[in-house]
Design a protein around this motif. Structure first.
Motif, PDB file in Angstrom:
ATOM      1  N   TRP A 132      12.793  14.210 -21.316  1.00 19.85           N
ATOM      2  CA  TRP A 132      12.595  15.365 -20.450  1.00 19.85           C
ATOM      3  C   TRP A 132      11.676  15.070 -19.273  1.00 19.85           C
ATOM      4  O   TRP A 132      11.502  15.904 -18.385  1.00 19.85           O
ATOM      5  N   PHE A 133      11.104  13.876 -19.248  1.00 23.62           N
ATOM      6  CA  PHE A 133      10.091  13.528 -18.249  1.00 23.62           C
ATOM      7  C   PHE A 133      10.679  12.620 -17.170  1.00 23.62           C
ATOM      8  O   PHE A 133      11.240  11.567 -17.476  1.00 23.62           O
ATOM      9  N   ALA A 134      10.547  13.031 -15.904  1.00 27.74           N
ATOM     10  CA  ALA A 134      11.151  12.289 -14.792  1.00 27.74           C
ATOM     11  C   ALA A 134      10.223  11.234 -14.197  1.00 27.74           C
ATOM     12  O   ALA A 134      10.681  10.291 -13.548  1.00 27.74           O
ATOM     13  N   GLY A 135       8.907  11.386 -14.406  1.00 23.92           N
ATOM     14  CA  GLY A 135       7.935  10.462 -13.824  1.00 23.92           C
ATOM     15  C   GLY A 135       6.838  11.221 -13.108  1.00 23.92           C
ATOM     16  O   GLY A 135       6.657  12.428 -13.310  1.00 23.92           O
ATOM     17  N   GLY A 136       6.096  10.520 -12.254  1.00 24.57           N
ATOM     18  CA  GLY A 136       4.989  11.191 -11.587  1.00 24.57           C
ATOM     19  C   GLY A 136       4.344  10.360 -10.502  1.00 24.57           C
ATOM     20  O   GLY A 136       4.669   9.186 -10.295  1.00 24.57           O
ATOM     21  N   TYR A 137       3.397  11.002  -9.819  1.00 22.56           N
ATOM     22  CA  TYR A 137       2.709  10.421  -8.671  1.00 22.56           C
ATOM     23  C   TYR A 137       1.205  10.374  -8.959  1.00 22.56           C
ATOM     24  O   TYR A 137       0.549  11.408  -9.084  1.00 22.56           O
ATOM     25  N   LEU A 138       0.696   9.170  -9.069  1.00 23.99           N
ATOM     26  CA  LEU A 138      -0.708   8.951  -9.390  1.00 23.99           C
ATOM     27  C   LEU A 138      -1.615   9.447  -8.271  1.00 23.99           C
ATOM     28  O   LEU A 138      -1.379   9.181  -7.090  1.00 23.99           O
ATOM     29  N   TRP A 139      -2.662  10.144  -8.638  1.00 24.86           N
ATOM     30  CA  TRP A 139      -3.645  10.666  -7.686  1.00 24.86           C
ATOM     31  C   TRP A 139      -4.898   9.786  -7.766  1.00 24.86           C
ATOM     32  O   TRP A 139      -5.502   9.692  -8.811  1.00 24.86           O
ATOM     33  N   LYS A 140      -5.282   9.120  -6.677  1.00 25.66           N
ATOM     34  CA  LYS A 140      -4.644   9.025  -5.399  1.00 25.66           C
ATOM     35  C   LYS A 140      -4.802   7.620  -4.855  1.00 25.66           C
ATOM     36  O   LYS A 140      -5.617   6.849  -5.369  1.00 25.66           O
ATOM     37  N   TRP A 141      -4.049   7.270  -3.803  1.00 28.32           N
ATOM     38  CA  TRP A 141      -3.946   5.893  -3.314  1.00 28.32           C
ATOM     39  C   TRP A 141      -4.234   5.861  -1.818  1.00 28.32           C
ATOM     40  O   TRP A 141      -3.566   6.522  -1.027  1.00 28.32           O
ATOM     41  N   PHE A 142      -5.252   5.067  -1.428  1.00 28.27           N
ATOM     42  CA  PHE A 142      -5.655   4.967  -0.025  1.00 28.27           C
ATOM     43  C   PHE A 142      -4.981   3.774   0.651  1.00 28.27           C
ATOM     44  O   PHE A 142      -4.711   2.752   0.009  1.00 28.27           O
ATOM     45  N   ILE A 143      -4.733   3.907   1.949  1.00 25.85           N
ATOM     46  CA  ILE A 143      -3.945   2.878   2.632  1.00 25.85           C
ATOM     47  C   ILE A 143      -4.716   1.567   2.778  1.00 25.85           C
ATOM     48  O   ILE A 143      -4.115   0.496   2.767  1.00 25.85           O
ATOM     49  N   GLU A 144      -6.044   1.626   2.908  1.00 27.04           N
ATOM     50  CA  GLU A 144      -6.848   0.404   3.038  1.00 27.04           C
ATOM     51  C   GLU A 144      -7.240  -0.058   1.638  1.00 27.04           C
ATOM     52  O   GLU A 144      -8.342   0.212   1.158  1.00 27.04           O
ATOM     53  N   SER A 151       0.198   8.842  -4.912  1.00 25.28           N
ATOM     54  CA  SER A 151      -0.054   9.826  -3.859  1.00 25.28           C
ATOM     55  C   SER A 151      -0.728   9.100  -2.699  1.00 25.28           C
ATOM     56  O   SER A 151      -1.900   8.737  -2.787  1.00 25.28           O
ATOM     57  N   PHE A 152       0.029   8.882  -1.647  1.00 22.49           N
ATOM     58  CA  PHE A 152      -0.360   8.008  -0.537  1.00 22.49           C
ATOM     59  C   PHE A 152      -1.146   8.836   0.472  1.00 22.49           C
ATOM     60  O   PHE A 152      -0.580   9.643   1.208  1.00 22.49           O
ATOM     61  N   VAL A 153      -2.462   8.649   0.509  1.00 25.92           N
ATOM     62  CA  VAL A 153      -3.354   9.532   1.256  1.00 25.92           C
ATOM     63  C   VAL A 153      -3.208   9.318   2.760  1.00 25.92           C
ATOM     64  O   VAL A 153      -3.214   8.185   3.253  1.00 25.92           O
ATOM     65  N   ALA A 154      -3.085  10.413   3.491  1.00 24.34           N
ATOM     66  CA  ALA A 154      -3.001  10.352   4.948  1.00 24.34           C
ATOM     67  C   ALA A 154      -4.286   9.785   5.534  1.00 24.34           C
ATOM     68  O   ALA A 154      -5.385  10.072   5.056  1.00 24.34           O
ATOM     69  N   ALA A 155      -4.144   9.001   6.596  1.00 23.35           N
ATOM     70  CA  ALA A 155      -5.297   8.364   7.233  1.00 23.35           C
ATOM     71  C   ALA A 155      -5.223   8.529   8.755  1.00 23.35           C
ATOM     72  O   ALA A 155      -4.283   9.114   9.293  1.00 23.35           O
ATOM     73  N   ARG A 156      -6.211   7.981   9.438  1.00 23.44           N
ATOM     74  CA  ARG A 156      -6.283   8.102  10.895  1.00 23.44           C
ATOM     75  C   ARG A 156      -5.208   7.296  11.603  1.00 23.44           C
ATOM     76  O   ARG A 156      -4.787   7.638  12.706  1.00 23.44           O
ATOM     77  N   GLN A 172       6.298   7.985  10.349  1.00 26.21           N
ATOM     78  CA  GLN A 172       6.004   6.549  10.414  1.00 26.21           C
ATOM     79  C   GLN A 172       5.679   5.992   9.028  1.00 26.21           C
ATOM     80  O   GLN A 172       6.143   4.913   8.659  1.00 26.21           O
ATOM     81  N   TYR A 173       4.934   6.739   8.233  1.00 31.10           N
ATOM     82  CA  TYR A 173       4.619   6.314   6.871  1.00 31.10           C
ATOM     83  C   TYR A 173       5.909   6.176   6.045  1.00 31.10           C
ATOM     84  O   TYR A 173       6.100   5.198   5.313  1.00 31.10           O
ATOM     85  N   ILE A 174       6.772   7.170   6.154  1.00 30.47           N
ATOM     86  CA  ILE A 174       7.999   7.185   5.353  1.00 30.47           C
ATOM     87  C   ILE A 174       8.881   5.994   5.703  1.00 30.47           C
ATOM     88  O   ILE A 174       9.397   5.298   4.814  1.00 30.47           O
ATOM     89  N   PHE A 232      -3.627  11.068  12.172  1.00 32.87           N
ATOM     90  CA  PHE A 232      -2.240  10.679  12.396  1.00 32.87           C
ATOM     91  C   PHE A 232      -1.383  10.905  11.156  1.00 32.87           C
ATOM     92  O   PHE A 232      -0.288  11.475  11.232  1.00 32.87           O
ATOM     93  N   GLY A 233      -1.870  10.486  10.006  1.00 30.68           N
ATOM     94  CA  GLY A 233      -1.091  10.596   8.774  1.00 30.68           C
ATOM     95  C   GLY A 233      -0.860  12.018   8.312  1.00 30.68           C
ATOM     96  O   GLY A 233      -0.012  12.261   7.454  1.00 30.68           O
ATOM     97  N   GLU A 234      -1.616  12.990   8.864  1.00 30.56           N
ATOM     98  CA  GLU A 234      -1.460  14.395   8.488  1.00 30.56           C
ATOM     99  C   GLU A 234      -0.412  15.112   9.327  1.00 30.56           C
ATOM    100  O   GLU A 234      -0.087  16.266   9.050  1.00 30.56           O
TER     101      GLU A 234
END
Length: 335
Positions: free
Chosen positions: A293-305, A30-35, A88-90, A79-81
């Motif tokens: 039955w499990f597709a995977g997941g998104y780890l909470w959470k990951w900061f850009i710096e 989970s890629f956290v939005a930043a400034r 730009q992140y994508i 900006f990231g929000e």
């Protein structure tokens, strides 16, 4: 020589067929939005843990639950929000072959839980619906524009979903009209059983903060045992709906009792316990990741710096610069 070649080739084919097949999973963060904007220096740490996916989370804000207008994509946001930031992140993540889920989220002032968002009058419900449609369709259009792989139509909105099911059915149709990728919804771990529209989506999305151990420092064995009562139901639910389960969020704090109530993020929990985080994370991987039955997941959470995130004094969710990061890297490398 020709016969020898074909003999050796047949041995290779048979060996490969006999090897246990491991399907590709969504190994996400989970890629956290930043400034600020990001570049390859921010995505490289994601690649380094063998992640192949990231959730991007633009935000909308509700100032007052009694006046439910959702403020979004404004110059006052980080900006990231915003839409421009998400785009730009994508694009930057896609350059590193990281697939993306756009997961728009609502923040209610003072941190009130979104699952309790409920209107008292029909007029307020209509205002909320109109505002939410504007918010979510803006990002559905962006998802189509930049070829996002997965789009999440909402996050932990139990009362909204329960009270306005017809609205959500119509919203899904409107999203499908502008976006051609995979759809999910991020239901809270105790909410997903009653979410009424899974058959209209591609994944059963769950923010997977299931309680699995009451121990101060949970062991891997105790957590795996704790998962048993959940995985049986998840498997049956997936088979009933003919939809794979996707953990739209998962993770544990590096704190005492981290697997008892994994959703807790309050500051009253002040201990630092890396063993608890390690064991709970390892157990989750062992309990669910190889299941069909499990597709995977998104780890909470990951900061850009990355270099500034987490560390040996941090007791929050991020795995960055903590021992658990190596566990995640090793496991993601297998899928």
């Amino acid at each position: 020589m020709r016969y020898l070649f074909y003999f050796l080739l047949s041995i290779i084919v048979i060996s490969c067929a006999a090897a246990k097949y491991k399907p590709l999973k969504i190994n996400g963060v989970s890629f956290v939005a930043a400034r600020d904007a990001i570049d390859s220096t921010h995505t490289k740490p994601v690649v380094n843990i063998n992640a192949n996916a990231a959730a991007i989370m633009p935000f909308g804000f509700i100032k007052d639950v009694n006046h439910p207008e959702i403020i979004h994509n404004t110059e006052r946001q980080w900006f990231g929000e915003t839409r421009a930031g998400a785009k730009q992140y994508i694009k930057t993540l896609h350059k590193d072959h990281i697939e993306v889920m756009i997961k728009p989220q609502i923040w209610i002032w003072h941190g009130e839980f979104t699952g309790l968002l409920k209107m008292n009058t029909e007029a307020d419900w209509k205002l909320l619906e109109s505002s939410y449609s504007s918010f979510i369709l803006e990002y559905a259009e962006l998802a189509e524009e930049v070829n996002v792989e997965v789009f999440c139509i909402g996050t932990e909105l139990e009362e909204f979903v329960k009270n306005r099911p017809e609205y959500w059915q119509q919203l899904i149709k409107e999203i499908r009209a502008v976006y051609s990728g995979k759809l999910t919804y991020a239901a809270n771990w105790d909410e997903f059983w009653t979410t009424p529209f899974w058959s209209e989506l591609d994944y059963v999305g769950i923010d997977a903060y299931f309680p699995v151990s009451d121990m101060q420092t949970p062991t891997i064995e105790d957590c795996i045992k704790g998962w048993e009562k959940h995985t049986q139901g998840l498997k049956a639910f997936s088979e009933k709906l003919d939809r794979p389960i996707l953990f739209t969020e998962f993770g544990y704090r590096s704190v005492d009792y981290s697997a008892k109530e994994p959703w807790r993020y309050d500051r009253s929990m002040t201990s630092v316990n890396f063993e608890a985080q390690n064991n709970a994370t390892q157990a989750l991987f062992e309990a669910v990741w190889q299941e069909d039955w499990f597709a995977g997941g998104y780890l909470w959470k990951w900061f850009i710096e990355h270099n500034k995130a987490g560390g040996l004094e941090d007791n929050q969710f991020t795995p960055q610069n903590k021992p658990v990061e190596d566990i995640i890297k090793a496991h993601y490398s297998q899928f």
